[in-house]
Design a protein around this motif. Structure first.
Motif, PDB file in Angstrom:
ATOM      1  N   GLY A 364      10.088  -5.321 -10.511  1.00  0.00           N
ATOM      2  CA  GLY A 364       9.599  -6.229  -9.481  1.00  0.00           C
ATOM      3  C   GLY A 364       9.766  -5.707  -8.074  1.00  0.00           C
ATOM      4  N   SER A 365      10.091  -4.452  -7.889  1.00  0.00           N
ATOM      5  CA  SER A 365      10.237  -3.906  -6.542  1.00  0.00           C
ATOM      6  C   SER A 365       8.890  -3.718  -5.893  1.00  0.00           C
ATOM      7  N   SER A 366       8.880  -3.602  -4.591  1.00  0.00           N
ATOM      8  CA  SER A 366       7.631  -3.485  -3.851  1.00  0.00           C
ATOM      9  C   SER A 366       7.050  -2.094  -3.983  1.00  0.00           C
ATOM     10  N   ALA A 367       5.740  -2.029  -4.149  1.00  0.00           N
ATOM     11  CA  ALA A 367       5.020  -0.749  -4.161  1.00  0.00           C
ATOM     12  C   ALA A 367       3.985  -0.794  -3.057  1.00  0.00           C
ATOM     13  N   ARG A 368       3.995   0.190  -2.183  1.00  0.00           N
ATOM     14  CA  ARG A 368       3.071   0.211  -1.052  1.00  0.00           C
ATOM     15  C   ARG A 368       1.758   0.850  -1.469  1.00  0.00           C
ATOM     16  N   THR A 369       0.653   0.245  -1.040  1.00  0.00           N
ATOM     17  CA  THR A 369      -0.666   0.757  -1.396  1.00  0.00           C
ATOM     18  C   THR A 369      -1.522   0.926  -0.153  1.00  0.00           C
ATOM     19  N   TYR A 370      -2.487   1.822  -0.261  1.00  0.00           N
ATOM     20  CA  TYR A 370      -3.465   2.034   0.800  1.00  0.00           C
ATOM     21  C   TYR A 370      -4.843   2.111   0.150  1.00  0.00           C
ATOM     22  N   THR A 371      -5.823   1.410   0.714  1.00  0.00           N
ATOM     23  CA  THR A 371      -7.189   1.440   0.182  1.00  0.00           C
ATOM     24  C   THR A 371      -8.038   2.395   1.008  1.00  0.00           C
ATOM     25  N   VAL A 372      -8.598   3.382   0.351  1.00  0.00           N
ATOM     26  CA  VAL A 372      -9.359   4.441   1.015  1.00  0.00           C
ATOM     27  C   VAL A 372     -10.611   3.878   1.695  1.00  0.00           C
ATOM     28  N   ARG A 373     -10.855   4.351   2.919  1.00  0.00           N
ATOM     29  CA  ARG A 373     -12.047   3.961   3.666  1.00  0.00           C
ATOM     30  C   ARG A 373     -13.014   5.136   3.761  1.00  0.00           C
ATOM     31  N   SER A 374     -14.259   4.834   4.098  1.00  0.00           N
ATOM     32  CA  SER A 374     -15.259   5.886   4.278  1.00  0.00           C
ATOM     33  C   SER A 374     -14.797   6.848   5.374  1.00  0.00           C
ATOM     34  N   GLY A 375     -14.841   8.150   5.089  1.00  0.00           N
ATOM     35  CA  GLY A 375     -14.448   9.162   6.070  1.00  0.00           C
ATOM     36  C   GLY A 375     -13.006   9.605   5.951  1.00  0.00           C
ATOM     37  N   ASP A 376     -12.205   8.893   5.132  1.00  0.00           N
ATOM     38  CA  ASP A 376     -10.802   9.274   4.956  1.00  0.00           C
ATOM     39  C   ASP A 376     -10.672  10.612   4.234  1.00  0.00           C
ATOM     40  N   THR A 377      -9.588  11.319   4.552  1.00  0.00           N
ATOM     41  CA  THR A 377      -9.168  12.488   3.784  1.00  0.00           C
ATOM     42  C   THR A 377      -7.730  12.249   3.349  1.00  0.00           C
ATOM     43  N   LEU A 378      -7.291  12.937   2.315  1.00  0.00           N
ATOM     44  CA  LEU A 378      -5.936  12.728   1.824  1.00  0.00           C
ATOM     45  C   LEU A 378      -4.904  13.151   2.871  1.00  0.00           C
ATOM     46  N   SER A 379      -5.196  14.251   3.560  1.00  0.00           N
ATOM     47  CA  SER A 379      -4.252  14.711   4.586  1.00  0.00           C
ATOM     48  C   SER A 379      -4.194  13.729   5.755  1.00  0.00           C
ATOM     49  N   GLY A 380      -5.338  13.165   6.127  1.00  0.00           N
ATOM     50  CA  GLY A 380      -5.366  12.185   7.216  1.00  0.00           C
ATOM     51  C   GLY A 380      -4.610  10.920   6.853  1.00  0.00           C
ATOM     52  N   ILE A 381      -4.778  10.474   5.606  1.00  0.00           N
ATOM     53  CA  ILE A 381      -4.062   9.282   5.141  1.00  0.00           C
ATOM     54  C   ILE A 381      -2.565   9.550   5.126  1.00  0.00           C
ATOM     55  N   ALA A 382      -2.182  10.733   4.620  1.00  0.00           N
ATOM     56  CA  ALA A 382      -0.762  11.090   4.546  1.00  0.00           C
ATOM     57  C   ALA A 382      -0.134  11.081   5.928  1.00  0.00           C
ATOM     58  N   SER A 383      -0.837  11.654   6.898  1.00  0.00           N
ATOM     59  CA  SER A 383      -0.325  11.683   8.266  1.00  0.00           C
ATOM     60  C   SER A 383      -0.138  10.277   8.812  1.00  0.00           C
ATOM     61  N   ARG A 384      -1.093   9.406   8.518  1.00  0.00           N
ATOM     62  CA  ARG A 384      -1.047   8.031   9.007  1.00  0.00           C
ATOM     63  C   ARG A 384       0.110   7.257   8.380  1.00  0.00           C
ATOM     64  N   LEU A 385       0.423   7.588   7.128  1.00  0.00           N
ATOM     65  CA  LEU A 385       1.439   6.837   6.398  1.00  0.00           C
ATOM     66  C   LEU A 385       2.821   7.480   6.458  1.00  0.00           C
ATOM     67  N   GLY A 386       2.911   8.624   7.148  1.00  0.00           N
ATOM     68  CA  GLY A 386       4.208   9.284   7.296  1.00  0.00           C
ATOM     69  C   GLY A 386       4.687   9.967   6.033  1.00  0.00           C
ATOM     70  N   THR A 387       3.758  10.522   5.276  1.00  0.00           N
ATOM     71  CA  THR A 387       4.118  11.261   4.076  1.00  0.00           C
ATOM     72  C   THR A 387       3.289  12.541   4.029  1.00  0.00           C
ATOM     73  N   SER A 388       3.299  13.259   2.927  1.00  0.00           N
ATOM     74  CA  SER A 388       2.524  14.491   2.810  1.00  0.00           C
ATOM     75  C   SER A 388       1.392  14.311   1.812  1.00  0.00           C
ATOM     76  N   TRP A 389       0.348  15.136   1.976  1.00  0.00           N
ATOM     77  CA  TRP A 389      -0.775  15.011   1.050  1.00  0.00           C
ATOM     78  C   TRP A 389      -0.375  15.420  -0.359  1.00  0.00           C
ATOM     79  N   THR A 390       0.580  16.362  -0.457  1.00  0.00           N
ATOM     80  CA  THR A 390       1.036  16.779  -1.794  1.00  0.00           C
ATOM     81  C   THR A 390       1.780  15.642  -2.492  1.00  0.00           C
ATOM     82  N   ALA A 391       2.563  14.866  -1.710  1.00  0.00           N
ATOM     83  CA  ALA A 391       3.285  13.726  -2.287  1.00  0.00           C
ATOM     84  C   ALA A 391       2.294  12.660  -2.762  1.00  0.00           C
ATOM     85  N   LEU A 392       1.252  12.410  -1.942  1.00  0.00           N
ATOM     86  CA  LEU A 392       0.228  11.437  -2.335  1.00  0.00           C
ATOM     87  C   LEU A 392      -0.498  11.900  -3.588  1.00  0.00           C
TER      88      LEU A 392
END
Length: 412
Positions: A364-392
């Protein structure tokens, strides 16, 4: 059901005028005119249309020949593809029978197999053999009592020579066939109309287009039966074929198959049936999909709503395994890892799980999610979320970091 008496041959202009004017003897405002087609296996899995105006089909579910059955394997897909094209699907049975016993045998077999909605047309095609009035009326009543619109189809000359057609027409609508010739015919010629009481459907040609196709016209709106307000996307009841048809009609997006995915799990994730997913993607073997394969999936399922920001969700504490699930697929869906699930549930072999098995998730612990938008890249999302694209990439089991799509849910 409306009742109309069609005029006699030899007065085509009057017939056309009557078809276009309000009916004087009913409360209905005008006569509705729909064009459509009827199909057997010769029109293939998806059916064949004549013109853009066509808005209904009548597909053969099979034939009964005095004790022998011949199913039509194309029936279900013809129905679902009609619904997918926002057109109304109906059913007919080639009915060569006599006596109530044969009527029962025929309908006991075919009525449970009908895939068009309750209220839709189930038409008895009576054009051969030695039918009798009592058994035809009996069979039509059984169709009606089963919740469908019972219609008798045939050629006037055959029906009147074997049956008391006038008596039948007082109780049930008729669909009569009469062809002027075998040239391509896009419009009915009412000089060749088989005038009779209560004719609601007219099959006016078997060469609706070049190469051959039965063309029909509906005078009364009877082909709207079974569909709310005549809307093909709103059948009054659902069947596997109409459900598939509605799912095929939805907006779709690309999904890239990941390691551990199964077709049933993907279908479930996007609110689809396996049959709809298979049909949509032209898959010949539902057990043969592979990582990196791109499938079209419905926009209505999990991960399909485009969000402007990352969200936090609470995972379910338990999950009941369904047929086709894999541990890797479940782990990906709930933002965890195979090893974490295996450890939490005491699973020694991650390849050995079974339908009905209850899995603990992350308590029952919290899991954080992000919904991809048009134009997103994995590296851009990772930067925005404070993580790495490899981790994602690892967290979400992505086979290719460059293959993400709008609406996809990522865990981080």
């Amino acid at each position: 059901m409306q009742k109309m008496k069609m005029i006699k041959r030899g007065a085509a202009s009057v017939a056309i005028a009557l078809l276009l004017l309000p009916m004087a003897d009913t409360a209905h405002a005008t006569i509705v005119k729909h064009y459509g087609v009827d199909w057997s296996k010769f029109q293939g899995n998806n059916g064949k249309w004549g013109y853009a105006r066509d808005d209904f089909s009548i597909s053969q579910i099979g034939g009964y020949y005095n004790g022998y059955f011949i199913d039509q394997s194309t029936y279900g897909t013809q129905v679902s593809n009609t619904i997918a094209l926002n057109r109304r699907a109906h059913t007919y049975i080639y009915a060569q029978f006599s006596g109530r016993n044969q009527a029962d045998q025929m309908l006991d077999y075919y009525l449970p197999k009908v895939q068009t909605p309750k209220g839709s047309i189930v038409m008895l095609d009576v054009e051969s053999g030695n039918p009798d009035t009592d058994s035809v009326l009996y069979a039509l009543k059984r169709v009606k009592d089963a919740g469908y619109t019972a219609v008798l189809y045939g050629y006037r000359s055959f029906l009147t020579s074997h049956l008391d057609l006038a008596s039948i027409a007082k109780q049930y609508p008729l669909a009569l066939a009469e062809y002027k010739d075998y040239k391509v015919t896009a419009e009915p010629d009412y000089n060749y109309f088989p005038s009779f009481d209560n004719v609601q459907l007219f099959q006016f040609t078997s060469t609706y287009v070049a190469g051959g196709l039965d063309g029909d016209v509906d005078f009364t709106g009877i082909t709207e039966n079974g569909y709310k307000g005549g809307n093909a996307q709103a059948p009054t009841t659902s069947t596997p074929a109409t459900t598939t048809g509605k799912q095929l009609h939805q907006d779709t997006h690309n999904y890239t198959v990941k390691s551990g995915d199964t077709l049933s799990a993907i279908a479930s994730r996007y609110g689809m049936t396996v049959n709809a997913l298979v049909t949509l993607n032209g898959i010949k073997n539902a057990n043969l999909i592979y990582p990196g394969q791109v499938l079209r999936v419905a926009d209505s399922g999990q991960g399909s709503t485009v969000s402007q920001k990352a969200t936090t969700t609470t995972t379910t504490s338990t999950y009941t395994i369904r047929y086709g699930d894999t541990l890797s697929g479940i782990a990906s869906r709930y933002g965890t890892s195979i090893s974490a699930l295996a450890s939490l549930n005491g699973i020694s072999n991650p390849n050995w799980i079974y339908p009905g098995q209850l899995l603990k998730l992350s308590g029952g612990s919290s899991a954080r999610t992000y919904t991809v938008r048009s134009g997103d890249t994995l590296s851009g999302i990772a930067s925005r979320l404070g993580t790495s694209w490899t981790a994602l990439k690892a967290k979400n089991g992505l086979a290719n970091a460059n293959l993400i799509y709008p609406g996809q849910t990522l865990y981080y």
